[in-house]
Scaffold this motif. Sequence first.
Motif, PDB file in Angstrom:
ATOM      1  N   GLN A 142     -71.501 -12.950  58.803  1.00 31.35           N
ATOM      2  CA  GLN A 142     -72.171 -13.402  59.760  1.00 31.35           C
ATOM      3  C   GLN A 142     -73.768 -13.516  58.954  1.00 31.35           C
ATOM      4  N   ALA A 143     -73.955 -12.379  58.238  1.00 36.71           N
ATOM      5  CA  ALA A 143     -75.585 -12.490  58.817  1.00 36.71           C
ATOM      6  C   ALA A 143     -75.946 -13.083  57.545  1.00 36.71           C
ATOM      7  N   GLY A 144     -74.883 -14.306  56.427  1.00 28.31           N
ATOM      8  CA  GLY A 144     -75.431 -14.373  55.210  1.00 28.31           C
ATOM      9  C   GLY A 144     -75.876 -13.178  54.104  1.00 28.31           C
ATOM     10  N   CYS A 145     -75.258 -12.387  54.843  1.00 22.92           N
ATOM     11  CA  CYS A 145     -75.309 -11.112  53.273  1.00 22.92           C
ATOM     12  C   CYS A 145     -74.685 -11.197  52.094  1.00 22.92           C
ATOM     13  N   LEU A 146     -74.159 -11.854  50.535  1.00 27.14           N
ATOM     14  CA  LEU A 146     -73.341 -11.260  50.026  1.00 27.14           C
ATOM     15  C   LEU A 146     -72.515 -10.330  49.469  1.00 27.14           C
ATOM     16  N   LEU A 147     -71.548  -9.774  49.386  1.00 28.54           N
ATOM     17  CA  LEU A 147     -71.099  -8.209  49.496  1.00 28.54           C
ATOM     18  C   LEU A 147     -70.583  -7.960  48.054  1.00 28.54           C
ATOM     19  N   MET A 148     -70.633  -7.549  47.616  1.00 27.69           N
ATOM     20  CA  MET A 148     -69.821  -6.481  46.073  1.00 27.69           C
ATOM     21  C   MET A 148     -69.302  -4.924  46.652  1.00 27.69           C
ATOM     22  N   GLY A 149     -68.621  -4.878  46.038  1.00 28.17           N
ATOM     23  CA  GLY A 149     -67.561  -3.286  46.162  1.00 28.17           C
ATOM     24  C   GLY A 149     -67.405  -2.877  44.949  1.00 28.17           C
ATOM     25  N   THR A 150     -67.409  -2.316  44.806  1.00 26.34           N
ATOM     26  CA  THR A 150     -67.515  -1.005  43.286  1.00 26.34           C
ATOM     27  C   THR A 150     -66.013  -0.962  42.974  1.00 26.34           C
ATOM     28  N   ALA A 151     -65.152  -1.347  41.463  1.00 26.28           N
ATOM     29  CA  ALA A 151     -63.995  -0.660  41.628  1.00 26.28           C
ATOM     30  C   ALA A 151     -63.847   0.109  40.303  1.00 26.28           C
ATOM     31  N   SER A 152     -62.800   0.843  40.507  1.00 25.40           N
ATOM     32  CA  SER A 152     -62.719   1.558  38.675  1.00 25.40           C
ATOM     33  C   SER A 152     -61.715   1.092  38.131  1.00 25.40           C
ATOM     34  N   THR A 153     -60.532   0.070  38.769  1.00 20.12           N
ATOM     35  CA  THR A 153     -59.094  -0.458  38.389  1.00 20.12           C
ATOM     36  C   THR A 153     -59.089  -1.827  38.380  1.00 20.12           C
ATOM     37  N   PRO A 154     -58.411  -2.472  37.615  1.00 19.61           N
ATOM     38  CA  PRO A 154     -58.339  -3.285  38.426  1.00 19.61           C
ATOM     39  C   PRO A 154     -57.084  -3.427  39.687  1.00 19.61           C
ATOM     40  N   GLU A 155     -56.513  -2.896  40.309  1.00 17.06           N
ATOM     41  CA  GLU A 155     -55.818  -2.853  41.183  1.00 17.06           C
ATOM     42  C   GLU A 155     -56.714  -2.759  42.782  1.00 17.06           C
ATOM     43  N   GLU A 156     -57.791  -1.388  42.452  1.00 19.78           N
ATOM     44  CA  GLU A 156     -59.365  -1.539  43.931  1.00 19.78           C
ATOM     45  C   GLU A 156     -59.423  -2.806  43.744  1.00 19.78           C
ATOM     46  N   ALA A 157     -60.162  -3.626  41.864  1.00 20.44           N
ATOM     47  CA  ALA A 157     -61.115  -4.541  42.639  1.00 20.44           C
ATOM     48  C   ALA A 157     -59.761  -5.934  43.377  1.00 20.44           C
ATOM     49  N   ILE A 158     -58.703  -6.032  43.529  1.00 23.36           N
ATOM     50  CA  ILE A 158     -58.180  -6.888  43.900  1.00 23.36           C
ATOM     51  C   ILE A 158     -58.547  -6.689  45.300  1.00 23.36           C
ATOM     52  N   LEU A 159     -58.132  -4.939  45.762  1.00 24.01           N
ATOM     53  CA  LEU A 159     -58.293  -5.100  46.927  1.00 24.01           C
ATOM     54  C   LEU A 159     -59.550  -5.473  48.013  1.00 24.01           C
ATOM     55  N   MET A 160     -60.617  -5.315  47.274  1.00 22.50           N
ATOM     56  CA  MET A 160     -62.224  -5.553  46.610  1.00 22.50           C
ATOM     57  C   MET A 160     -62.375  -7.131  47.479  1.00 22.50           C
TER      58      MET A 160
END
Length: 347
Positions: A142-160
């Motif tokens: 809502q504040a306009g901040c871009l968000l990046m998650g970190t993952a070490s497997t494709p499954e974690e990336a999907i959750l992100m």
Amino acid sequence: MNRLMHMLQVEKPIIQAPMAGGITTIELVKASMNEGILGSLASGYLSPGVLEEQILAVSRHSRHPFQVNLFVPHEGAQPTFMHVEEWKERIPYSEEAEPFTTLDEQWDDFNRKVDLIIKHHVPMCSFTFHVPPEKAVKQLKQAGCLLMGTASTPEEAILMEEAGMDMVCVQGSEAGGHRASFLETDGDSSIGLMSLIPETVDAVSIPVIAAGGIKDRRAVEAAFILGACGVQVGTPFLLCKESGTPLPHRQRIMEAHSSDTRITSLFSGKQARGIVNRWMLDQEKYEKSSLSYPYQNTLTKPMRKVASESCDPSFMSLWAGQGIGSMKSSTTVSEVVYSLWDHEIKR
Ligand SMILES: Cc1cc2nc3c(=O)[nH]c(=O)nc-3n(C[C@H](O)[C@H](O)[C@H](O)COP(=O)(O)O)c2cc1C
């Protein structure tokens, strides 16, 4: 201009990795921003007050974008009294350790840092160690901040992606410092970047940023060919004069070969890659019984502090990735960025 450069409004699709524990200085972040890459403040282990000072110092310096990196709290296995006592016996200076922080205290710290990111209009926020909570994601977006998650497997990336992240940083097994992993996997093997990038690119539709062992233009090119649209680089910045890497840590990096690093939980209770030293060798047989994070981290803190103050690398956490083999002398952020990016190549 590629997708990431457009989203971040940076000249080069390169992120200076957040490196907590004193290595990320304001000078490192400012110099990175001056070079046209995304600078990252590392909020892990910082109090909200110190983080606010750093955010103000960096935002006053330039209008270029930067990010703040947050550790997402999560509940590790609660150790028994006896288990803690066993480790207290083994860890030098553990009697000087601070009391363990509770999960509620960790969440309070996290929420206060989120409030600061919103208050000071920080353009981007990244998360490691877990998926951030829905409430924080909503507030930041809502504040306009871009968000990046970190993952070490494709499954974690999907959750992100499902959690609403705008992009995901995939961390290959080559990477220095703590592993971002949060899902249990069968076996001990973490995934190398060469397999991780294309598998993740096929699994998610958000931009993928590659991290781990990237140290020159060839590696950046390879990451792009595999489908990444940006890179996050940590280890090559460790020998920069702008970074806060302690002297013994710098010396060990300059002496070490690529094969001298290993993943260990003996310092913090969470898996992290660093240069093998006496603490890791002496305690090797107890590796699997390390306390969970943050318990092991709290107990080893005085030992690491005393070692650093007495310039003794034997008991310090010497975090570094597999890219250290060719790092033989001090450098600057400008030189590192030059070695990573060829201005002639347009993406
Ligand atoms: C000394 C050190 C400290 C790090 N601290 C953090 C951190 O606070 N937060 C984070 O998300 N990643 C942290 N990382 C991991 C980096 O974000 C990145 O995944 C890693 O540096 C990439 O691999 P490379 O070191 O081979 O370049 C750290 C890495 C190093 C080397």
